[in-house]
Motif scaffolding. Structure first.
Motif, PDB file in Angstrom:
ATOM      1  N   GLN A   1       0.435  13.726   1.767  1.00 30.02           N
ATOM      2  CA  GLN A   1       0.538  12.959   3.098  1.00 30.02           C
ATOM      3  C   GLN A   1      -0.900  12.141   2.817  1.00 30.02           C
ATOM      4  N   HIS A   2      -0.330  10.959   3.082  1.00 28.30           N
ATOM      5  CA  HIS A   2      -1.956   9.785   3.710  1.00 28.30           C
ATOM      6  C   HIS A   2      -1.838   9.178   4.995  1.00 28.30           C
ATOM      7  N   GLY A   3      -2.712   8.430   5.633  1.00 31.40           N
ATOM      8  CA  GLY A   3      -2.788   7.539   6.793  1.00 31.40           C
ATOM      9  C   GLY A   3      -1.874   8.760   7.701  1.00 31.40           C
ATOM     10  N   TYR A   4      -2.216   7.768   8.897  1.00 32.98           N
ATOM     11  CA  TYR A   4      -1.570   8.357  10.269  1.00 32.98           C
ATOM     12  C   TYR A   4      -0.323   8.259  10.856  1.00 32.98           C
ATOM     13  N   GLY A   5       1.195   7.176  10.065  1.00 34.84           N
ATOM     14  CA  GLY A   5       2.155   8.288  10.431  1.00 34.84           C
ATOM     15  C   GLY A   5       2.680   6.386  11.366  1.00 34.84           C
ATOM     16  N   VAL A   6       1.211   4.774  11.724  1.00 32.69           N
ATOM     17  CA  VAL A   6       1.410   4.355  12.376  1.00 32.69           C
ATOM     18  C   VAL A   6       1.705   2.670  12.266  1.00 32.69           C
ATOM     19  N   GLY A   7       1.516   2.929  10.137  1.00 30.68           N
ATOM     20  CA  GLY A   7       2.011   1.457   9.256  1.00 30.68           C
ATOM     21  C   GLY A   7       3.159   0.535   9.387  1.00 30.68           C
ATOM     22  N   LEU A   8       4.137   1.346   9.285  1.00 30.07           N
ATOM     23  CA  LEU A   8       5.126   0.992   9.434  1.00 30.07           C
ATOM     24  C   LEU A   8       5.901   0.764  10.773  1.00 30.07           C
ATOM     25  N   ALA A   9       5.693   1.792  11.983  1.00 27.99           N
ATOM     26  CA  ALA A   9       5.830   0.726  13.176  1.00 27.99           C
ATOM     27  C   ALA A   9       5.422  -0.188  13.764  1.00 27.99           C
TER      28      ALA A   9
ATOM     29  N   GLU B   1       0.872  -0.998  -0.034  1.00 25.47           N
ATOM     30  CA  GLU B   1       0.183  -0.037  -0.271  1.00 25.47           C
ATOM     31  C   GLU B   1       0.709   1.644   0.282  1.00 25.47           C
ATOM     32  N   ASN B   2       2.316   1.308   1.124  1.00 24.44           N
ATOM     33  CA  ASN B   2       3.048   2.922   1.322  1.00 24.44           C
ATOM     34  C   ASN B   2       4.003   2.717  -0.816  1.00 24.44           C
ATOM     35  N   ALA B   3       3.751   1.765  -1.512  1.00 20.61           N
ATOM     36  CA  ALA B   3       4.779   1.555  -2.154  1.00 20.61           C
ATOM     37  C   ALA B   3       3.491   2.167  -3.113  1.00 20.61           C
ATOM     38  N   LEU B   4       2.185   1.818  -3.727  1.00 21.38           N
ATOM     39  CA  LEU B   4       1.254   2.706  -4.553  1.00 21.38           C
ATOM     40  C   LEU B   4       1.087   4.179  -3.999  1.00 21.38           C
ATOM     41  N   LYS B   5       1.170   4.527  -2.092  1.00 19.95           N
ATOM     42  CA  LYS B   5       0.704   5.549  -1.564  1.00 19.95           C
ATOM     43  C   LYS B   5       1.462   6.847  -1.953  1.00 19.95           C
ATOM     44  N   TYR B   6       3.001   5.824  -1.961  1.00 21.56           N
ATOM     45  CA  TYR B   6       3.698   7.236  -2.003  1.00 21.56           C
ATOM     46  C   TYR B   6       4.792   7.349  -3.327  1.00 21.56           C
ATOM     47  N   SER B   7       3.891   7.060  -4.661  1.00 22.09           N
ATOM     48  CA  SER B   7       4.684   7.190  -5.890  1.00 22.09           C
ATOM     49  C   SER B   7       3.695   7.594  -6.880  1.00 22.09           C
TER      50      SER B   7
ATOM     51  N   PHE C   1       4.950   9.057  13.047  1.00 26.52           N
ATOM     52  CA  PHE C   1       5.815   9.799  12.423  1.00 26.52           C
ATOM     53  C   PHE C   1       5.367   9.651  10.405  1.00 26.52           C
ATOM     54  N   GLN C   2       5.218  11.138  10.445  1.00 23.18           N
ATOM     55  CA  GLN C   2       5.447  10.873   8.584  1.00 23.18           C
ATOM     56  C   GLN C   2       5.998  11.865   7.900  1.00 23.18           C
ATOM     57  N   VAL C   3       6.767  11.858   6.805  1.00 26.92           N
ATOM     58  CA  VAL C   3       7.432  12.122   6.118  1.00 26.92           C
ATOM     59  C   VAL C   3       6.780  12.953   5.663  1.00 26.92           C
ATOM     60  N   PRO C   4       8.143  14.540   5.978  1.00 23.02           N
ATOM     61  CA  PRO C   4       7.117  15.839   5.304  1.00 23.02           C
ATOM     62  C   PRO C   4       6.959  15.971   3.849  1.00 23.02           C
ATOM     63  N   ARG C   5       6.116  16.369   2.896  1.00 16.95           N
ATOM     64  CA  ARG C   5       6.440  15.944   1.666  1.00 16.95           C
ATOM     65  C   ARG C   5       5.469  17.953   1.803  1.00 16.95           C
ATOM     66  N   GLU C   6       6.099  17.723   0.472  1.00 17.61           N
ATOM     67  CA  GLU C   6       5.715  19.049  -0.666  1.00 17.61           C
ATOM     68  C   GLU C   6       4.299  19.945  -0.540  1.00 17.61           C
TER      69      GLU C   6
ATOM     70  N   GLU D   1      10.272  -3.129  -3.537  1.00 10.52           N
ATOM     71  CA  GLU D   1      11.104  -2.171  -4.338  1.00 10.52           C
ATOM     72  C   GLU D   1       9.733  -1.681  -5.072  1.00 10.52           C
ATOM     73  N   ASP D   2       9.832  -0.439  -5.340  1.00  8.83           N
ATOM     74  CA  ASP D   2       9.665   0.939  -5.978  1.00  8.83           C
ATOM     75  C   ASP D   2       9.968   1.650  -6.668  1.00  8.83           C
ATOM     76  N   ASP D   3       9.732   2.306  -7.188  1.00  9.36           N
ATOM     77  CA  ASP D   3      10.226   3.097  -8.129  1.00  9.36           C
ATOM     78  C   ASP D   3       9.413   4.278  -7.952  1.00  9.36           C
TER      79      ASP D   3
HETATM   80  P1  ADP Z   1       1.169   5.993   6.815  1.00  9.69           P
HETATM   81  O1  ADP Z   1       0.137   5.669   7.850  1.00  9.69           O
HETATM   82  O2  ADP Z   1       1.808   7.864   7.441  1.00  9.69           O
HETATM   83  O3  ADP Z   1       1.609   5.773   5.322  1.00  9.69           O
HETATM   84  P2  ADP Z   1       3.821   4.472   7.789  1.00  9.69           P
HETATM   85  O4  ADP Z   1       4.512   4.120   9.029  1.00  9.69           O
HETATM   86  O5  ADP Z   1       3.341   3.117   6.940  1.00  9.69           O
HETATM   87  O6  ADP Z   1       2.878   5.669   7.661  1.00  9.69           O
HETATM   88  O7  ADP Z   1       4.726   5.616   6.318  1.00  9.69           O
HETATM   89  C1  ADP Z   1       5.601   6.382   7.589  1.00  9.69           C
HETATM   90  C2  ADP Z   1       5.936   7.443   6.375  1.00  9.69           C
HETATM   91  O8  ADP Z   1       7.317   6.968   4.866  1.00  9.69           O
HETATM   92  C3  ADP Z   1       5.196   8.108   4.967  1.00  9.69           C
HETATM   93  O9  ADP Z   1       4.121   9.643   5.688  1.00  9.69           O
HETATM   94  C4  ADP Z   1       5.605   7.836   4.323  1.00  9.69           C
HETATM   95  O10 ADP Z   1       6.004   9.002   3.913  1.00  9.69           O
HETATM   96  C5  ADP Z   1       6.781   7.254   4.147  1.00  9.69           C
HETATM   97  N1  ADP Z   1       7.169   6.214   3.791  1.00  9.69           N
HETATM   98  C6  ADP Z   1       6.679   5.115   3.834  1.00  9.69           C
HETATM   99  N2  ADP Z   1       6.696   4.223   3.197  1.00  9.69           N
HETATM  100  C7  ADP Z   1       7.223   4.864   1.739  1.00  9.69           C
HETATM  101  C8  ADP Z   1       7.569   4.200   0.330  1.00  9.69           C
HETATM  102  N3  ADP Z   1       7.165   3.266  -0.443  1.00  9.69           N
HETATM  103  N4  ADP Z   1       8.058   5.498  -0.850  1.00  9.69           N
HETATM  104  C9  ADP Z   1       7.466   6.800  -0.278  1.00  9.69           C
HETATM  105  N5  ADP Z   1       7.930   7.089   1.049  1.00  9.69           N
HETATM  106  C10 ADP Z   1       7.194   5.951   2.309  1.00  9.69           C
END
Ligand code: ADP
Length: 464
Positions: A424-432, A367-373, A414-419, A395-397
């Motif tokens: 900005q999607h989600g709540y920053g919990v997926g990767l934790a 989902e992240n690979a699709l969201k942040y691309s 934590f969410q990566v600050p995007r311009e 792996e994504d491009d």
């Molecule tokens: P969120 O619910 O915001 O997606 P995640 O914990 O899944 O939270 O991801 C944290 C941050 O990592 C996201 O805000 C996103 O910017 C960055 N991120 C995660 N996966 C990718 C990815 N495949 N490509 C680019 N950025 C990513």
């Protein structure tokens, strides 16, 4: 997790504050002790000067005259013996004085002091001993002149430094008092005078009081602030916990109706004849699954410090789980053009794991690979077997992640600050959550990414 961290940090901060306050008090105590020592040394110095003057005045009183005017005394020659000719020396009468030796013996450091000591010798020889009452009254007057109030006694010692006589209001045996040096009476070292004085603390305390009060007040203010902060934080903490419990409860309650809706939708999908409606239902069900996944992640990460996750591990084919996750993500992101490719040398990769949680992990990464691309993103899932581990790389491009954020993305919220805010999607919990689940399985997760080029997330599963 944050609450517990805050509580731990808070405890540390409180300990640091208490230790600092104690340290401030100790340093103040040390400083005051040093100041007191300096004050006592200064007072003793003052008394020594007063006694020196008093001895001079007392001898004048005893003698009624001056050696310079007395015709019976030999002429005093102010010249060093080494500088004299033999002839000059042969004309000298009386004693010569060795000033260095006399200074060493503490008898006098200059000629006038030595002359006074010579007078003392002469008077003692005549039986005119030092008059202690007179010396005491002169000394008291001298102290009065310089505004020093000190309960004191003057001691007269003989050559063996045993007390011959004493005068004054202070008991001779008193120990915790300031003591002056021994003043020799005469050059022969037969008698000595010493002053013992109970140095009054009041002028010292008067000087110190203001500074002391100021620092005590400041310390009390700091303590007050710390206590106030602690009370406020505790109150907020309690409120926060209550709120967290109710939010968690509500979120948890949301899960079951959502699951019912998903089941109902897949049932309806089979019943509906129209393909477009079937797709619509499938998309909606995919979105609902995504939401259930987010809820799961939120709940698991919120509880992780209080409650260890319990895994239902079974022997499962990892490739099958990837298939499920891929299907559900593909349905959820049907509107976004993308490609998900699976690369595996094996037809089956059996691992002992909790299939539900690991499916969620794979879903999160896809989902992240699709969201942040951008549209048309290509996602490659690579499964490899190494010595004692299986690696799953997603792996994504896509947009990629800057180096400085690559560690932080695994921390909760934590969410990566995007311009662009839209990015900005989600709540920053997926990767934790993903990291937590991987570690609960004895594995790990890492990222390698370059902004603008893409990312690769690698999950490592140990082979048990
Ligand atoms: P969120 O619910 O915001 O997606 P995640 O914990 O899944 O939270 O991801 C944290 C941050 O990592 C996201 O805000 C996103 O910017 C960055 N991120 C995660 N996966 C990718 C990815 N495949 N490509 C680019 N950025 C990513």
């Amino acid at each position: 997790m944050y609450l517990i961290l805050i509580t731990c940090d808070m405890k540390k901060v409180i300990y640091i504050a208490i230790v600092s306050v104690i340290a401030i008090f100790c340093l103040q105590g040390l400083w005051i002790t040093n100041m007191y020592r300096a004050y006592v040394a200064q007072s003793v110095g003052t008394m020594q000067r007063a006694m020196s003057t008093s001895i001079g005045k007392e001898i004048a009183f005893r003698r009624h005259g001056s050696p310079y005017k007395d015709s019976k005394h030999p002429k005093i020659v102010h010249k060093a013996v080494g500088d004299m000719t033999l002839e000059e020396r042969s004309q000298l009468k009386g004693d010569t004085l060795d000033l260095d030796l006399l200074t060493q013996k503490n008898i006098g450091s200059n000629l006038s002091e030595v002359l006074v000591q010579l007078m003392q010798d002469e008077l003692i020889k005549e039986g005119k001993y030092i008059l202690l009452p007179k010396l005491d009254s002169i000394f008291s007057q001298e102290l009065k002149k310089i505004d020093v109030v000190a309960n004191h006694c003057i001691l007269l010692y003989n050559k063996d430094t045993t007390i011959m006589n004493s005068i004054g209001t202070l008991p001779v045996s008193e120990k915790q008092v300031g003591t002056t040096r021994l003043f020799p009476i005469g050059t022969k070292g037969l008698q000595f005078i010493q002053v013992k004085a109970d140095i009054s603390l009041s002028p010292f305390l008067r000087d110190m009081l203001f500074i002391l009060m100021e620092s005590i007040l400041l310390v009390l203010i700091i303590l007050g602030c710390v206590v106030y902060l602690v009370i406020m934080i505790r109150r907020k903490d309690k409120l926060f916990k209550q709120r967290e419990a109710s939010v968690n409860g509500t979120v948890h309650d949301l899960k079951s109706p959502l699951n019912n809706v998903i089941t109902l939708m897949s049932y309806l999908k089979k019943k509906l004849p129209e393909e477009s409606l079937q797709k619509l239902l499938e998309d909606t069900a995919g979105q609902a699954k995504g939401l259930v996944n987010d809820i799961e992640a939120l709940l698991v990460t919120a509880r992780r410090d209080r409650q260890r996750i319990s895994l239902q591990k079974t022997e499962t084919d990892l490739l099958q789980l990837i298939g499920h996750a891929r299907e559900s993500i593909a349905a959820q992101y049907r509107g976004k053009p993308h490609q998900i490719i699976l690369e595996s040398e094996w037809k089956e990769v059996k691992l002992t794991l909790d299939s539900l949680y690991i499916t969620n992990v794979i879903r999160n990464l896809l989902e992240n690979a699709l969201k942040y691309s951008d549209d048309g993103v290509k996602v490659i899932i690579k499964v490899r077997k190494k010595h004692r581990e299986v690696t799953l790389a997603v792996e994504d491009d896509g947009w990629g992640i800057e180096k400085k954020y690559q560690k932080k993305i695994f921390t909760q919220f934590f969410q990566v600050p995007r311009e662009q805010v839209a990015h900005q999607h989600g709540y920053g919990v997926g990767l934790a959550y993903t990291k937590y689940i991987m570690e609960a399985h004895g594995g790990s997760i890492s990222v390698d990414s370059e902004p603008g080029k893409g990312s690769v997330f690698i999950c490592r599963f140990p082979i048990e």
